[in-house]
Scaffold this motif. Structure first.
Motif, PDB file in Angstrom:
ATOM      1  N   HIS A  62       0.847  -1.188   0.000  1.00 14.83           N
ATOM      2  CA  HIS A  62       0.000   0.000   0.000  1.00 14.83           C
ATOM      3  C   HIS A  62       0.885   1.242   0.000  1.00 14.83           C
ATOM      4  O   HIS A  62       2.108   1.132   0.081  1.00 14.83           O
ATOM      5  CB  HIS A  62      -0.976  -0.010   1.180  1.00 14.83           C
ATOM      6  CG  HIS A  62      -0.355   0.021   2.547  1.00 14.83           C
ATOM      7  ND1 HIS A  62       0.570  -0.892   2.990  1.00 14.83           N
ATOM      8  CD2 HIS A  62      -0.561   0.876   3.591  1.00 14.83           C
ATOM      9  CE1 HIS A  62       0.896  -0.610   4.239  1.00 14.83           C
ATOM     10  NE2 HIS A  62       0.237   0.463   4.624  1.00 14.83           N
ATOM     11  N   ASP A  66       5.794   4.210   5.021  1.00 10.13           N
ATOM     12  CA  ASP A  66       6.723   3.219   5.588  1.00 10.13           C
ATOM     13  C   ASP A  66       6.840   1.968   4.720  1.00 10.13           C
ATOM     14  O   ASP A  66       7.664   1.102   4.988  1.00 10.13           O
ATOM     15  CB  ASP A  66       6.351   2.852   7.047  1.00 10.13           C
ATOM     16  CG  ASP A  66       4.930   2.335   7.220  1.00 10.13           C
ATOM     17  OD1 ASP A  66       4.040   2.772   6.462  1.00 10.13           O
ATOM     18  OD2 ASP A  66       4.711   1.501   8.123  1.00 10.13           O
ATOM     19  N   ASP A 212      -0.276  -3.992   5.653  1.00 11.53           N
ATOM     20  CA  ASP A 212      -0.802  -3.857   7.006  1.00 11.53           C
ATOM     21  C   ASP A 212      -2.286  -4.254   6.986  1.00 11.53           C
ATOM     22  O   ASP A 212      -2.963  -4.049   5.992  1.00 11.53           O
ATOM     23  CB  ASP A 212      -0.714  -2.407   7.469  1.00 11.53           C
ATOM     24  CG  ASP A 212       0.715  -1.884   7.507  1.00 11.53           C
ATOM     25  OD1 ASP A 212       1.648  -2.661   7.323  1.00 11.53           O
ATOM     26  OD2 ASP A 212       0.898  -0.665   7.688  1.00 11.53           O
ATOM     27  N   HIS A 248      -4.727  -2.097  12.473  1.00 15.77           N
ATOM     28  CA  HIS A 248      -3.570  -2.984  12.540  1.00 15.77           C
ATOM     29  C   HIS A 248      -3.959  -4.237  13.316  1.00 15.77           C
ATOM     30  O   HIS A 248      -5.056  -4.333  13.860  1.00 15.77           O
ATOM     31  CB  HIS A 248      -2.394  -2.287  13.231  1.00 15.77           C
ATOM     32  CG  HIS A 248      -1.689  -1.318  12.337  1.00 15.77           C
ATOM     33  ND1 HIS A 248      -1.039  -1.714  11.192  1.00 15.77           N
ATOM     34  CD2 HIS A 248      -1.531   0.039  12.421  1.00 15.77           C
ATOM     35  CE1 HIS A 248      -0.510  -0.643  10.599  1.00 15.77           C
ATOM     36  NE2 HIS A 248      -0.801   0.427  11.316  1.00 15.77           N
ATOM     37  N   HIS A 270       6.548  -5.851  11.442  1.00 19.66           N
ATOM     38  CA  HIS A 270       5.857  -4.568  11.480  1.00 19.66           C
ATOM     39  C   HIS A 270       5.570  -4.162  12.928  1.00 19.66           C
ATOM     40  O   HIS A 270       4.449  -3.803  13.295  1.00 19.66           O
ATOM     41  CB  HIS A 270       4.562  -4.618  10.658  1.00 19.66           C
ATOM     42  CG  HIS A 270       4.030  -3.261  10.266  1.00 19.66           C
ATOM     43  ND1 HIS A 270       3.174  -2.544  11.075  1.00 19.66           N
ATOM     44  CD2 HIS A 270       4.255  -2.481   9.192  1.00 19.66           C
ATOM     45  CE1 HIS A 270       2.872  -1.392  10.498  1.00 19.66           C
ATOM     46  NE2 HIS A 270       3.521  -1.326   9.346  1.00 19.66           N
TER      47      HIS A 270
END
Ligand code: ZN
Ligand code: ZN
Length: 316
Positions: A62, A66, A212, A248, A270
């Motif tokens: 995505h 990050d 994520d 998340h 992550h």
């Protein structure tokens, strides 16, 4: 033939002094495929001896920074590495505009073709295939459009049993036919089933990347039976509400997906930079699923042909 995953970064949101954000390289039969490009990814490629010119395709989950801010740096670096071969970039709709805008405004020198494959589909769909790997993408549930990826080794030919060549006097055309999975007709009219001449189909190795995402039961269906599942675990389980609010997952939720999917092993990553100590992530996840491993920069996970004979090692 190799099938491995090298972690180059697994911090959530912010690069740290020692670790960058999401970035990985999957090696299938000595061909390289990058998965997410956190800031500084190109420095890690060099550190772990991964040749950037050998990367055939880049898969972006995505467009949060990050996961993608290392991509413009990597692309412009190719001017110094004389890349000529085309590069496939697969990611959610908008990735082309994002990169083209940066390349145009910075007058980047790109001397190779970039083939964008922008994703905007529901459910599971094949999004890339070459002679070594087939990659399918499936939607995750995050704050912006996000995709997970499932890598499956492409296996085209059976291996011939050497002793059968002499036994039946097979010529080159007959050997090729058996390797393709076709029965062989001998000169005297006898038909030899190919299964008699070749070894059985080996285990097709697979890997899935999920970051994520908030916990979603549908994900397990898309990653069913993979040898290795990388799943984000931004938070420990006491922050389940916060995880839901930020879209998340927690350590335990990642393990629930691995258990429901029947994955061979779970790789957690992550991690929020709020946590100094990461062993607790594994301890929590192992209450639900095993084996669990924590991702860290430099970790290389190799999947052997024989199922469940994976090997992990730190390569630096
Ligand atoms: Zn992220
Ligand atoms: Zn994100």
């Amino acid at each position: 033939m190799e099938f491995s995953i090298t972690i180059l970064g697994c911090n959530a949101a912010l690069p740290g002094y020692r670790e960058i954000t999401s970035a990985q390289v999957v090696n299938v039969h000595e061909h390289l495929y990058a998965v997410d490009c956190g800031e500084g990814m190109q420095t890690r490629l060099g550190r772990y001896g991964l040749k950037r010119n050998k990367i055939d395709a880049i898969f972006i989950s995505h467009l949060h920074g990050d996961h993608v801010f290392g991509l413009p740096g990597l692309l412009t670096s190719y001017a110094h590495y004389e890349r000529r071969s085309p590069l496939h970039i697969i990611g959610p709709a908008g990735i082309r505009e994002m990169m083209n805008t940066m390349m145009r405004l910075s007058h980047a020198w790109i001397e190779f073709d970039i083939c964008y494959h922008e994703l905007d589909h529901a459910g599971m769909a094949e999004v890339y295939r070459d002679r070594h790997v087939k990659v399918s993408a499936f939607p995750l549930r995050h704050r912006i459009p996000t995709y997970g990826y499932r890598f499956e080794e492409v296996w085209e030919m059976y291996n011939i049993r050497r002793e059968k060549i002499a036994e039946y006097g097979l010529d080159a055309a007959m050997i090729r036919a058996a390797k393709r999975g076709e029965d062989v007709t001998m000169e005297d009219g006898r038909v030899i089933p190919y299964g008699h001449l070749v070894y059985g189909r080996p285990h097709i190795r697979s890997y899935a990347y999920c970051a994520d995402t908030v916990y979603d039961e549908a994900i397990a269906g898309h990653v069913r039976g993979v040898d290795v599942l990388y799943h984000e675990a931004t938070y420990l389980d006491d922050m389940r509400d916060k995880a839901r609010e930020r879209m998340h997952a927690t350590s335990v939720e990642a393990a629930m997906t691995a258990r429901e999917a029947g994955a061979g092993r779970l790789l957690l990553g992550h991690f929020s930079t709020r946590y100094g100590e990461r062993d607790v992530f594994r301890e929590e996840a192992e209450r639900v699923f095993s084996p669990v491993e924590l991702a860290y920069e430099g970790l290389k996970v190799t999947v052997q042909r024989e199922k469940y004979l994976e090997r992990s090692e730190k390569i630096l």
